[in-house]
Structures are given as C-alpha cells and as structure tokens.
Enzyme design. Structure first.
Site, PDB file in Angstrom:
ATOM      1  N   GLU A 404      59.277 -64.877 -40.397  1.00  0.00           N
ATOM      2  CA  GLU A 404      58.245 -65.554 -39.585  1.00  0.00           C
ATOM      3  C   GLU A 404      58.537 -65.348 -38.091  1.00  0.00           C
ATOM      4  O   GLU A 404      58.325 -66.229 -37.267  1.00  0.00           O
ATOM      5  CB  GLU A 404      58.180 -67.063 -39.887  1.00  0.00           C
ATOM      6  CG  GLU A 404      58.031 -67.426 -41.358  1.00  0.00           C
ATOM      7  CD  GLU A 404      56.613 -67.242 -41.904  1.00  0.00           C
ATOM      8  OE1 GLU A 404      55.743 -66.768 -41.146  1.00  0.00           O
ATOM      9  OE2 GLU A 404      56.395 -67.557 -43.077  1.00  0.00           O
TER      10      GLU A 404
HETATM   11  C1  LIG Z   1      63.653 -62.116 -47.479  1.00  0.00           C
HETATM   12  C2  LIG Z   1      62.645 -61.574 -46.549  1.00  0.00           C
HETATM   13  C3  LIG Z   1      61.307 -61.817 -46.783  1.00  0.00           C
HETATM   14  C4  LIG Z   1      60.344 -61.283 -45.934  1.00  0.00           C
HETATM   15  N1  LIG Z   1      59.009 -61.447 -46.248  1.00  0.00           N
HETATM   16  C5  LIG Z   1      58.076 -60.758 -45.526  1.00  0.00           C
HETATM   17  C6  LIG Z   1      56.716 -60.742 -45.948  1.00  0.00           C
HETATM   18  O1  LIG Z   1      56.332 -61.392 -46.933  1.00  0.00           O
HETATM   19  N2  LIG Z   1      55.828 -59.999 -45.242  1.00  0.00           N
HETATM   20  C7  LIG Z   1      56.204 -59.274 -44.145  1.00  0.00           C
HETATM   21  O2  LIG Z   1      55.359 -58.629 -43.557  1.00  0.00           O
HETATM   22  N3  LIG Z   1      57.485 -59.278 -43.715  1.00  0.00           N
HETATM   23  C8  LIG Z   1      58.436 -59.998 -44.380  1.00  0.00           C
HETATM   24  N4  LIG Z   1      59.753 -59.968 -43.975  1.00  0.00           N
HETATM   25  C9  LIG Z   1      60.120 -59.202 -42.796  1.00  0.00           C
HETATM   26  C10 LIG Z   1      60.566 -60.032 -41.619  1.00  0.00           C
HETATM   27  O3  LIG Z   1      59.481 -60.688 -41.052  1.00  0.00           O
HETATM   28  C11 LIG Z   1      61.285 -59.113 -40.653  1.00  0.00           C
HETATM   29  O4  LIG Z   1      62.507 -58.789 -41.245  1.00  0.00           O
HETATM   30  C12 LIG Z   1      61.512 -59.710 -39.303  1.00  0.00           C
HETATM   31  O5  LIG Z   1      60.294 -59.858 -38.632  1.00  0.00           O
HETATM   32  C13 LIG Z   1      62.456 -58.894 -38.428  1.00  0.00           C
HETATM   33  O6  LIG Z   1      62.126 -57.550 -38.422  1.00  0.00           O
HETATM   34  P1  LIG Z   1      63.257 -56.461 -38.712  1.00  0.00           P
HETATM   35  O7  LIG Z   1      63.907 -56.822 -39.975  1.00  0.00           O
HETATM   36  O8  LIG Z   1      62.660 -55.144 -38.592  1.00  0.00           O
HETATM   37  O9  LIG Z   1      64.305 -56.686 -37.574  1.00  0.00           O
HETATM   38  P2  LIG Z   1      64.290 -56.020 -36.121  1.00  0.00           P
HETATM   39  O10 LIG Z   1      62.973 -56.242 -35.496  1.00  0.00           O
HETATM   40  O11 LIG Z   1      64.803 -54.659 -36.193  1.00  0.00           O
HETATM   41  O12 LIG Z   1      65.341 -56.943 -35.384  1.00  0.00           O
HETATM   42  C14 LIG Z   1      66.742 -56.689 -35.325  1.00  0.00           C
HETATM   43  C15 LIG Z   1      67.341 -57.640 -34.320  1.00  0.00           C
HETATM   44  O13 LIG Z   1      66.821 -57.351 -33.019  1.00  0.00           O
HETATM   45  C16 LIG Z   1      66.225 -58.474 -32.450  1.00  0.00           C
HETATM   46  N5  LIG Z   1      65.066 -58.087 -31.662  1.00  0.00           N
HETATM   47  C17 LIG Z   1      64.021 -57.311 -32.022  1.00  0.00           C
HETATM   48  N6  LIG Z   1      63.139 -57.215 -31.017  1.00  0.00           N
HETATM   49  C18 LIG Z   1      63.641 -57.911 -29.988  1.00  0.00           C
HETATM   50  C19 LIG Z   1      63.203 -58.170 -28.664  1.00  0.00           C
HETATM   51  N7  LIG Z   1      62.038 -57.743 -28.187  1.00  0.00           N
HETATM   52  N8  LIG Z   1      63.980 -58.937 -27.885  1.00  0.00           N
HETATM   53  C20 LIG Z   1      65.142 -59.424 -28.340  1.00  0.00           C
HETATM   54  N9  LIG Z   1      65.604 -59.225 -29.570  1.00  0.00           N
HETATM   55  C21 LIG Z   1      64.855 -58.469 -30.401  1.00  0.00           C
HETATM   56  C22 LIG Z   1      65.838 -59.331 -33.630  1.00  0.00           C
HETATM   57  O14 LIG Z   1      65.692 -60.678 -33.262  1.00  0.00           O
HETATM   58  C23 LIG Z   1      67.004 -59.094 -34.568  1.00  0.00           C
HETATM   59  O15 LIG Z   1      68.068 -59.910 -34.197  1.00  0.00           O
HETATM   60  C24 LIG Z   1      60.728 -60.536 -44.782  1.00  0.00           C
HETATM   61  C25 LIG Z   1      62.081 -60.337 -44.540  1.00  0.00           C
HETATM   62  C26 LIG Z   1      63.030 -60.826 -45.397  1.00  0.00           C
HETATM   63  C27 LIG Z   1      64.470 -60.548 -45.118  1.00  0.00           C
END
Ligand SMILES: Cc1cc2nc3c(=O)[nH]c(=O)nc-3n(C[C@H](O)[C@H](O)[C@H](O)COP(=O)(O)OP(=O)(O)OC[C@H]3O[C@@H](n4cnc5c(N)ncnc54)[C@H](O)[C@@H]3O)c2cc1C
Lengths: 592, 248
Positions: A404
């Site tokens: 979220e």
């Molecule tokens: C169990 C689970 C269920 C999920 N369910 C869904 C779902 O139903 N539908 C769906 O669409 N997605 C879902 N997700 C995805 C989830 O929303 C994303 O994992 C999340 O938004 C983070 O994206 P990412 O994993 O690519 O991390 P990244 O965006 O790569 O982030 C890596 C790190 O960098 C930080 N970061 C990234 N951008 C910035 C910035 N601009 N400034 C500072 N820090 C930053 C992040 O906070 C994090 O600490 C789910 C994930 C999990 C693990």
C-alpha cells in the site's frame, strides 16, 4: 454528529478542535458492535483453527474461507445496496477492518479482495461493470485482485510496461505484460489490471477475468509471513479484453490506482489495530502464566514497561483511526448532498484526506511492528517457537510497512502533500508559519498559573504545532521550496506532522471520555506518558532538520525556540506505565 | 406450529466477575451475551424452521428483564429469530422468571418451548421445569437432540452411560444441553440489517411473589501460592506439613 467543527486535510496543524468535535471508539452503536462481533466470531470459528493449514499455502482453503465470509455478508459491508452490498458508513467499514485485522493472512486476503480487488470497479466502473462484477464480488462469488506492481515498477507505479492495444475491429484491447506481487492471484476470478494504451504516458485500468485466454498465474511466492495469502506473478499474453472492460477513461488508471491506495492505506490503519490488540492479549496472557525467579514475569517492571507501551501505541493509533473515519464520513455525505455518485463521493473524500491516510498507514504499521516485536520478547525463547501465535504475528506484521505504498513513500506524501497544498493556498499554513517564524525570538512555552489539566495538554500540542510550522518555514525558505532532493529533512517534518496528528487525536479522545464521565485514571496516564515522550520526539526531529541547514546563526535561534516549545512538565513515567500495565495484567488482556 | 426460545442475558463467559458489597454484580465493563445454551437452543429452532416439513411458522424469543437487555434480544433477532417478547421486570429468581414466561406462552400458544439447561450467570437449572409445571405440560430435560417426525416429537435425552429417546405430545418444554446444535450461528449482515425492523413486543409483568432473597455472594478463595522446599530441608517440609497444612 451535527454542528461539529470539521477540519480540512492538514488544517490540524493550524487549528484546533474541541473534544466534542471528534468521534471516538467508545461511541460505536449497537449495530456496529454486532457487526464487529460477527467478524470476531468468524475468525474464531473459521480462521484460527485453520491457521496452520492456511499458512501451508492451501489456496483452496483460503478461497473457501473467503467465500464463507462472503456468505456472512462481510464482503459487502462497504458496497452500495444496489450492487448487493450493505451500504454501511465509513466508520463501520473501519471497525470491520479492525476486527478482521486480527486474522493474520486471512486478513490480507480479505482486505485485498474487499479493497483493492473490488473498489476500482465499485468506485470507477459504470453501471454495466458494477452489475456484472461488483454484485458478485460483494458476495464472494468472485474473488478480486489488483494488479499494479511489475518487476520494474514498484514505488514508481506509473512506470509499468504492460501494454494494451486496440484490436483492428475496435472491439478488444489486447493486453501483454507481467505483474508481480499480486495478492489473491492464486484464486482471483477478476483482476483490475493497469496498463498503458499504445504509447500513452499514463496508465489505464481494465477489468480482466482470469478465465480469459492468455492469463497465466505463476506459483505462489515463498514469503516471510502472511504465508496463507496467495501472492504470485501474473502473465498476460495477447489477452483479448472487451473494450467495455476499460474502467473510467483512457489515461485515468493512475488516478484510479492512487485513490484506491488512499483507501487501502486508511483501511490498513484500522487493520493493524486488530492485530495489535490480539498481540497484546497474547502477551499479557503469557506474562500472567510464565514464572521465573519464583514469580510471574508480569510482576517485573521491564515487562510492565513493554505492556504499557504496547497499550499506549494501540490506544493512540485507534484514536486517530476513528477520528479520521468520521471526517471521511462527513465529507462523503457532503459530496453526496451535492449530487455526486456514491463511488465518486467516497473517492473525493479519501483523496482529500490523503495526508491523514498516509499518517494512519505509517504510524499504524510501525506501531504494530513495535507491539509484535515486544510480544515475541515477552515470550522469551517461546516467542521464537512456531507453536505460539506471536511468532506468526511477528512475521505477518512486517508486510504492512511495505505494501500500500512503502512507508518511505508515505512519509514523503505526508510532508510533500502538506506543503504543496499549502503553497496552493488550500489552507493557510504559511500565514501561520510566517507568524511563528517572525516571533521566533520571543517565543515561550506559555505556561500559565492555574491551568486545568486539559488546558496544559492543549498548550503542549499548540507548541508542538508551532515547532513544526517553524521548521516547515525554515526548511522551505532555506531550500527555496526545492524539497524533492531533501528527503531526510522532509522525513523530519513528516515525523512531526504524524506524531502531532496522533497525539492530538489521543488528547481529544481522553478529554471527550472525561466529559462523558469516564474519568478512569488510565486514560490520563496514557496521555501523560505520550505527550511527555512526544516532546523529545518533536525536539529531536526539529533539531535534526535545523542542523541539516548549515546556517549557524539561524540554527541557534531556531534551536532556542524549539527548546522552549518542547518544554513540558515532568511525569513519573515509571509509575504511570506500571499503572497502565497493571490494568491489563489484572484483566488478563487489552481492556481499552 | 410456533416455537418459543427462552433466552437469558448473561455476562460473557470470559468475564472476571466482581461484586459490589458482596450483594450486587459489578456490571462495569461487562459484555452481555445470549446465554450459550439458549443460543444453541435458538440455533436448533432455526434449523427446524428451515426444514419446511416441520411446518414451523415462526421462532420467537422471550426474555424476562429490563430494556438494558435489548441488544442481546436484537442479537437473537439478527441470528434469525422472527420476533421477540420482553417481559419488562427485573426478576428476582427463577420462580419469577418461569411465572412470567408462563404468561407469555399461554397468551401466544407456543407448542414447542426451548430453554437452556442452565444459565451462565446463576446456574439455577430450574426455569424450564418450573415453566412446564405452570403450563401443566410435559417437560423433558437433558435434551441433546430434538426432531419432529410426522408431527410427533423425537427427543434424545442424555442419561447416565447412554441415551434415552422419548416422544411427548405438544405443547412441551425441552430443556436442552450440549449436542442440541453443533455451533451457535454467527449473525450475518443480512440478519443484522433485518433485526432493525423485527418487532420486540414489551409485555407488562404480572405480580409474582419473590421466593428467594440473596444474602450475599462470595468469591472463591484465591489459590494459595505454591511453596518450594529445597531437597536438603526435609525438616522444614515436615514442619510445614505439621503446622501449616496440618496434615501430619
Ligand atoms: C506480500 C505482498 C503483497 C502485495 N500485493 C500487491 C497487490 O495485490 N497488487 C499490487 O499491485 N502490488 C502488490 N504488492 C507490491 C507492493 O505494493 C510493492 O512491493 C511496493 O509498492 C514496493 O515496490 P517494490 O517492491 O518494487 O520496491 P521498490 O519500489 O523497489 O522499493 C525499494 C526501496 O526503495 C524505497 N524507495 C523507492 N522509491 C523511493 C523514493 N522515491 N524515495 C525514497 N525511497 C524510495 C522503498 O521505500 C523501498 O524501501 C505486494 C507486495 C508484497 C510483498
């Protein structure tokens, strides 16, 4: 709640409410409590006995359990009656989210279905789409999923590569791409898939049925926690989606995605309350059974400290959650009165309170992590055993800081959106900030003789707000509003804003309880400890920001002002925490 | 055929009971629920109504007590009872409850009356029997199964070491216990919404003498703490057994 004063989003930083203006959980009506009890009974009957099997990743069992909750009508609580729901107000939805939140991975599956899985269609769909899908999502006949994240598009959600092309006959969009981390992927019948049409810059949203040829779901990911919830990649290979399955307008998808996430965040804020209460109950019960050195460990001050802190954070988070819920209900009703469609009315209300939604999400998920961490600690070695509930609670909690919108992204939203809205004159933050800034050298803590208990607490909060405005002003001025690269400082500001919202919600609740004749000393103990601790949190965040500015002369003046604004009376926190913990220990669980 | 389920309103079974002046229950913070055995009786009544061959037209719940119990009554309506009757009096004992219920049954001609075997508050276990006596109809106790077959009751009673299966003519009072239904039902959203409009009839009580006066309530003595004696100190153990436990 007629004639109550309502603040717009962010206005809490420059204005105050009276206790009578907020809704508190002690005011739930009989019907709301009955719905809450049904949810709790459902967890006890259908979820708790099956947790081990669910966590083995039994997709069929999870799907069947979801459908049973649908039979009870729990999936339709938020949905309008014309689409098979029960049209309950926002507070009731939040209470349901709280209760379900104690349901470990079931909670994630249920909330994903009812929230991100259903609401894009319920809020933005046309009548045809709502009749076709929402009526079945409302009962659990269909299970829903929300497909935004891709391997290359996480926090930067609009950067997805999934593509949609109109077919030559103009009847279908042909979707190609890959989504990942999709909750409920294993058994969802209906997916909201975000994709870009042709070479669009912005996403559009489509309703895709799992049964459509070309949709392939990968096996579930092996996860740290919430193992019972299905999370998998989904591949779209030339999937022909009828054009009537486009949700809203072309290019409206990113807006839809974001507003659904606002909703998800708020609901997550309620969810974690249930999980916290469950962990506290487990903690206190264990502390009341386990003996070391000849006595129950619940008699040790170090254990009482943990129980008290768990309770304080839970009670505070809960105060903010229901305060905001009432605000959303009120704004929603205002929107409806203007003739808006219910879906749009809700979305607008949620988008308006985007800052507060992010606050609930960050504060709640971090409070839960504290609570489950100490729950494990109270259990000692036993807390590390997969036999006890707190071990599962600990693992399951962690995801809340990631999905979220990560807490990093949400922290940025808090400070950034507040400042941007103020710059657009949506509320007069800078008028107030300029004043505090101009008077910085003559500021005092403002203590008066003969202040009542609540007057002094209101003064603290007003001072903390001034401190925050001062920092916002100093930082904006220093960086000339080029704040995007200044995440550390923005995080300092977010911390102050979030804590003030939470603390003020707590203070208003305690005062309202007092006015209602519930003069239990535990409430004041909680407030005393919270504000005493908060003074240091505000001071630290402010000083970190000040010292990042590298402006020696101004730093000195700012620091002096912050010291005055964060001066609070001493509290014997040892005894206050012991009294709080003792009440939980005596009742053998969370009693508030 | 009309079925009546008598329900009492009791503190949730996990409540830590406290008394004020040894004479009154401290109701502070208590969650009130349908007495668990009554809730099972209600579940069975609803199951029987759902089988159309039983020809049950309505399931009514009755409660003797003040308006504060209405949330519990509405819960019964949410679970599925069709309507409710509340006799507006704070009853002093089981005799009074049974007398008031008897008026209700006589006024509305219920043919099957279900009571729980005991209530989770006073554990009286007497209302069902007394009620049948007032109604001059059969009462069957320890009922673990109840069916109607061709208009006749088939009732299983739990007796020492086995079961007894009996049939009695209607009207009758069945005092039910564990086994009568598998699980209590969870109130569904539809039921909760419907409960808003289902009628709760408030009946005025008739004058009934109270036969019981509660002198006082006593809490069980707290369990004495365990004392540990080192293996080397057999002498101390003997002294404790002689002087403190007085068993030697
Ligand atoms: C169990 C689970 C269920 C999920 N369910 C869904 C779902 O139903 N539908 C769906 O669409 N997605 C879902 N997700 C995805 C989830 O929303 C994303 O994992 C999340 O938004 C983070 O994206 P990412 O994993 O690519 O991390 P990244 O965006 O790569 O982030 C890596 C790190 O960098 C930080 N970061 C990234 N951008 C910035 C910035 N601009 N400034 C500072 N820090 C930053 C992040 O906070 C994090 O600490 C789910 C994930 C999990 C693990």
């Amino acid at each position: 709640m007629d004639n109550r004063k309502i603040l717009n989003s962010g206005e809490f930083l420059i204005d105050t409410l009276e206790a009578k203006d907020v809704f508190i959980p002690e005011e739930f009506n009989e019907e709301q409590l009955m719905i809450a009890k049904s949810a709790q009974d459902f967890l006890e009957a259908e979820v708790y006995p099956n947790l081990d099997n669910l966590d083995k990743g039994d997709r069929e069992l999870m799907s069947a359990t979801l459908k049973k909750s649908g039979d009870l009508g729990l999936m339709g609580v938020a949905l309008p009656e014309e689409y098979g729901g029960f049209g309950q107000n926002f507070i009731t939805q939040m209470l349901l989210a709280e209760k379900v939140g104690a349901g470990y991975s079931f909670s994630v599956a249920f909330m994903a279905h009812c929230g991100i899985g259903t609401l894009p269609i319920a809020y933005y769909g046309n009548d045809f789409q709502r009749q076709k899908y929402v009526t079945k999502l409302a009962t659990g006949e269909f299970i829903g999923a929300y497909c935004l994240t891709e391997p290359g598009a996480g926090s930067d959600a609009n950067s997805g590569k999934t593509n949609a092309k109109l077919s030559e006959d103009g009847k279908h969009y042909i979707i190609n791409g890959q989504k990942m981390w999709i909750t409920n992927a294993g058994f969802a019948d209906v997916e909201t898939v975000f994709a870009k049409i042709d070479n669009d810059r912005i996403l559009s949203a489509f309703i895709v049925e799992k049964a459509m040829p070309g949709v392939t779901v990968a096996p579930d990911e092996h996860k740290m926690g919430i193992k019972g919830s299905s999370t998998a990649q989904i591949f779209y290979n030339d999937v022909k989606v009828p054009v009537e399955n486009l949700i809203g307008e072309r290019g409206e998808g990113f807006r839809i995605a974001l507003s659904i996430l606002h909703m998800g965040r708020i609901k997550l804020g309620a969810n974690v309350i249930g999980a916290m209460k469950k962990a506290i109950n487990d903690s206190v019960k264990y502390a009341n059974e386990r003996k070391q050195f000849g006595v129950l460990i619940s008699t040790f001050g170090a254990i009482k400290y943990k129980i008290a802190q768990q309770a304080i954070k839970t009670f505070t988070a809960e105060s903010a959650v229901y305060r905001l819920s009432q605000d959303i209900d009120d704004l929603l009703n205002k929107n409806l009165a203007k003739g808006m469609d219910k879906g749009r009315a809700t979305i607008e209300a949620l988008a308006h309170y985007a800052v507060e939604a992010a606050i609930l999400k960050v504060y709640g998920s971090e409070a839960l992590d504290y609570v489950v961490d100490e729950a494990v600690q109270i259990h000692g070695g036993m807390g590390y055993s997969a036999e006890v509930a707190v071990e599962r609670g600990y693992r399951d909690s962690r995801i809340n800081r990631i999905f979220e919108g990560t807490n990093e992204i949400n922290r940025l939203i808090v400070a950034d959106t507040t400042i941007k809205r103020a710059q657009k004159n949506e509320f007069d933050l800078f008028g107030h900030a300029d004043k505090v800034y101009a008077e910085m050298n003559s500021v005092s803590c403002g203590k008066k003789d003969g202040e009542t208990y609540f007057e002094s607490k209101r003064r603290y909060l007003s001072n903390f707000k001034k401190a925050t405005l001062l920092i916002i002003k100093a930082v904006s001025k220093h960086f000339n509003f080029k704040l995007v690269p200044e995440q550390e400082v923005m995080n300092n500001i977010s911390e102050m804003i979030m804590e003030i919202y939470e603390a003020e919600s707590l203070a208003l609740r305690v005062e309202k309880l007092d006015n209602m004749g519930k003069k239990d000393e535990i409430y004041r103990d909680i407030l005393n400890v919270y504000l005493y601790d908060l003074a240091d949190v505000i001071k630290k965040s402010a000083k970190d920001a000040i010292n990042s500015l590298e402006n020696a002369e101004e730093s000195l003046n700012l620091t002096t002002a912050i010291d005055k604004l964060t001066t609070v009376d001493a509290v014997n926190v040892k005894f206050a925490r012991r009294r709080i913990a003792d009440r939980m220990i005596e009742a053998n669980g969370y009693i508030l | 055929m009309k079925v009546l389920v008598c329900i009492s309103n009791v503190p949730d079974t996990t409540t830590k009971v406290k008394f004020v002046d040894e004479s009154k229950l401290d109701t502070n913070g208590i969650q009130w629920v349908i007495n668990p055995w009554d809730e099972l009786a209600l579940t069975r009544a609803l199951e029987m109504k759902e089988d159309a061959s039983n020809g049950i037209e309505a399931v009514t719940v009755a409660h003797v007590g003040l308006a504060a119990a209405e949330p519990t009554i509405r819960k019964a309506l949410a679970i599925g009872a069709d309507n409710a009757i509340r006799v507006n009096v704070d009853p002093k004992d089981a005799y009074e409850v049974a007398s008031q219920l008897a008026q209700v049954v006589k006024a509305e001609n219920f043919e099957i009356v279900l009571c729980g075997i005991e209530s989770a508050d006073h554990n009286g276990s007497t209302v069902g029997g007394m009620l049948a006596e007032f109604l001059e109809c059969p009462s069957v106790t320890c009922v673990s199964s109840l069916k109607m077959e061709g208009g006749k009751s088939v009732i299983t009673r739990e007796i020492d070491g086995g079961k007894e299966i009996v049939s009695v003519p209607t009207p009758f009072v069945a005092v039910v216990q564990k086994g009568i239904a598998k699980e209590p039902r969870i109130a569904a959203m539809r039921g909760i919404m419907a409960a808003r409009t289902k009628p709760i009839k408030v009946a005025e009580p008739q004058a009934v003498a109270s036969l019981t006066e509660v002198k006082k309530y006593e809490m069980p003595k707290p369990r004495a703490a365990c004392k540990f004696v080192d293996a080397e100190n057999a002498g101390e153990l003997i002294a404790l057994l002689q002087n403190e436990a007085k068993v030697l």
